[in-house]
Motif scaffolding. Sequence first.
Motif, PDB file in Angstrom:
ATOM      1  N   ASN A 160      46.040  52.756  51.299  1.00  0.00           N
ATOM      2  CA  ASN A 160      45.023  53.806  51.178  1.00  0.00           C
ATOM      3  C   ASN A 160      43.615  53.213  51.058  1.00  0.00           C
ATOM      4  O   ASN A 160      42.745  53.761  50.396  1.00  0.00           O
ATOM      5  N   ILE A 205      42.849  50.553  49.520  1.00  0.00           N
ATOM      6  CA  ILE A 205      42.643  49.876  48.237  1.00  0.00           C
ATOM      7  C   ILE A 205      43.317  48.517  48.255  1.00  0.00           C
ATOM      8  O   ILE A 205      44.482  48.386  48.654  1.00  0.00           O
ATOM      9  N   LEU A 213      43.862  64.206  51.959  1.00  0.00           N
ATOM     10  CA  LEU A 213      43.863  64.823  50.632  1.00  0.00           C
ATOM     11  C   LEU A 213      42.633  65.717  50.551  1.00  0.00           C
ATOM     12  O   LEU A 213      41.505  65.250  50.765  1.00  0.00           O
ATOM     13  N   TRP A 222      39.048  63.684  50.761  1.00  0.00           N
ATOM     14  CA  TRP A 222      39.120  62.234  50.562  1.00  0.00           C
ATOM     15  C   TRP A 222      38.596  61.510  51.798  1.00  0.00           C
ATOM     16  O   TRP A 222      38.898  61.914  52.928  1.00  0.00           O
ATOM     17  N   ARG A 227      39.691  54.932  50.426  1.00  0.00           N
ATOM     18  CA  ARG A 227      39.478  54.229  49.141  1.00  0.00           C
ATOM     19  C   ARG A 227      39.251  55.246  48.030  1.00  0.00           C
ATOM     20  O   ARG A 227      40.069  56.162  47.869  1.00  0.00           O
ATOM     21  N   LEU A 228      38.167  55.162  47.305  1.00  0.00           N
ATOM     22  CA  LEU A 228      37.960  56.120  46.207  1.00  0.00           C
ATOM     23  C   LEU A 228      36.802  57.069  46.507  1.00  0.00           C
ATOM     24  O   LEU A 228      36.209  57.657  45.604  1.00  0.00           O
ATOM     25  N   LYS A 229      36.505  57.244  47.801  1.00  0.00           N
ATOM     26  CA  LYS A 229      35.382  58.103  48.203  1.00  0.00           C
ATOM     27  C   LYS A 229      35.852  59.530  48.492  1.00  0.00           C
ATOM     28  O   LYS A 229      36.955  59.748  48.989  1.00  0.00           O
ATOM     29  N   SER A 230      34.967  60.482  48.216  1.00  0.00           N
ATOM     30  CA  SER A 230      35.237  61.865  48.616  1.00  0.00           C
ATOM     31  C   SER A 230      33.931  62.509  49.061  1.00  0.00           C
ATOM     32  O   SER A 230      32.843  62.046  48.717  1.00  0.00           O
ATOM     33  N   GLU A 245      33.208  55.425  43.552  1.00  0.00           N
ATOM     34  CA  GLU A 245      33.231  54.745  42.261  1.00  0.00           C
ATOM     35  C   GLU A 245      32.399  53.465  42.340  1.00  0.00           C
ATOM     36  O   GLU A 245      32.183  52.928  43.431  1.00  0.00           O
ATOM     37  N   ILE A 249      34.960  49.587  39.388  1.00  0.00           N
ATOM     38  CA  ILE A 249      36.171  50.435  39.289  1.00  0.00           C
ATOM     39  C   ILE A 249      36.786  50.553  40.687  1.00  0.00           C
ATOM     40  O   ILE A 249      37.276  51.615  41.077  1.00  0.00           O
ATOM     41  N   LEU A 250      36.692  49.472  41.479  1.00  0.00           N
ATOM     42  CA  LEU A 250      37.339  49.361  42.785  1.00  0.00           C
ATOM     43  C   LEU A 250      36.735  50.268  43.855  1.00  0.00           C
ATOM     44  O   LEU A 250      37.337  50.481  44.907  1.00  0.00           O
ATOM     45  N   ASN A 292      30.623  51.952  45.676  1.00  0.00           N
ATOM     46  CA  ASN A 292      29.302  52.287  45.120  1.00  0.00           C
ATOM     47  C   ASN A 292      28.358  52.881  46.164  1.00  0.00           C
ATOM     48  O   ASN A 292      27.170  52.612  46.173  1.00  0.00           O
TER      49      ASN A 292
END
Lengths: 191, 191
Positions: free
Chosen positions: A13, A15, A117, B44, B47-50, B74, B78-79, B82
């Motif tokens: 994903n 990561i 998602l 989503w 990674r951790l982006k939305s 993030e 926090i992985l 940014n």
Amino acid sequence: MQSQAQNLPTTLNGIDLAAFAGAGESLVANPELGQVTFRAKTAWQGRLKSRTEISTWDAGGQTIVRRHRIDADEPLEILGENTAPNPQDLLLAALAACMSVGFVAGATRAGITLESLEIDTECSLDLRGAFGLDPNVQPHAGHIKYTVKVRGNGTREQFEQIHREVLQLSPNYNHLAQPMAFVSELIVTPS
Amino acid sequence: MQSQAQNLPTTLNGIDLAAFAGAGESLVANPELGQVTFRAKTAWQGRLKSRTEISTWDAGGQTIVRRHRIDADEPLEILGENTAPNPQDLLLAALAACMSVGFVAGATRAGITLESLEIDTECSLDLRGAFGLDPNVQPHAGHIKYTVKVRGNGTREQFEQIHREVLQLSPNYNHLAQPMAFVSELIVTPS
């Protein structure tokens, strides 16, 4: 053995799996690294507009520079100029973005590849409350509705379990679900 | 008489005073106009982006188009990558932007000219909670600190009264201060 190790996936994903595992191990070994502080400076921009600047946050005892800007305004129908999302839009985004991070982290931990998602959020309120027109009308929404639409190679049971974990672990879900305390100061400068 | 009327201020703090009074009168006369719904779609982005898209809201029985975008990511620590504010930054902005609207509305109602208004917000939490590493560590911040710095031609007592009204009337302050209920649905599509 070397070629086998090279064939193992190193990301899931998007990561980095070694970094993901390492972050957890590092926090277990050094709990003080988990202490973080988020801070924002919001300045009125005339009419009902504001601009929030993020310039630093603290993580693991260090202050780290990180620059972001979040503008806000009200819709035309609430006397704003509709130049930016309004505060309720930002709240819904803050909730859904946080739950999204939780879903992705949970899926990655479970070895699930996510295809997509989406989280739809919604809240309704009666403006007479916020306008102070009727003390019997609450100013806020009594509840938030959300729908999570997830596509990936996990089972329904796995995604239900991840959903339960998100409700336990998501900071912003819990910031809303549980009553927040406030510590405030008002500094008045006569003009 | 005509020239005197023309000399009366028609705006205060950038707000059209006739429209401001009219909005309140209209809501008193037609309470159903106060029913509003905010909605957001968050997708989503890897990674951790939305990315959150605002495309419509409902006000007074009508669905109104209004397009805004709110990205989230993030920090590197926090992985994340940014590339945008994180969910906690957005939550602080949602709170401060809403309280800012309340202060400006309250000052305008009291006939006070504001020169500047800043709200600094801050929250601290322990990432071991959100990472699910220790069930005894809460995932969320127990409290939010904020400082309001206001400059204008009101007295300290007037600004204290406006501050009390903001705590009563601000939707997002109350969204956080009081426990929020949630109505949720999880839609799983196997890939």
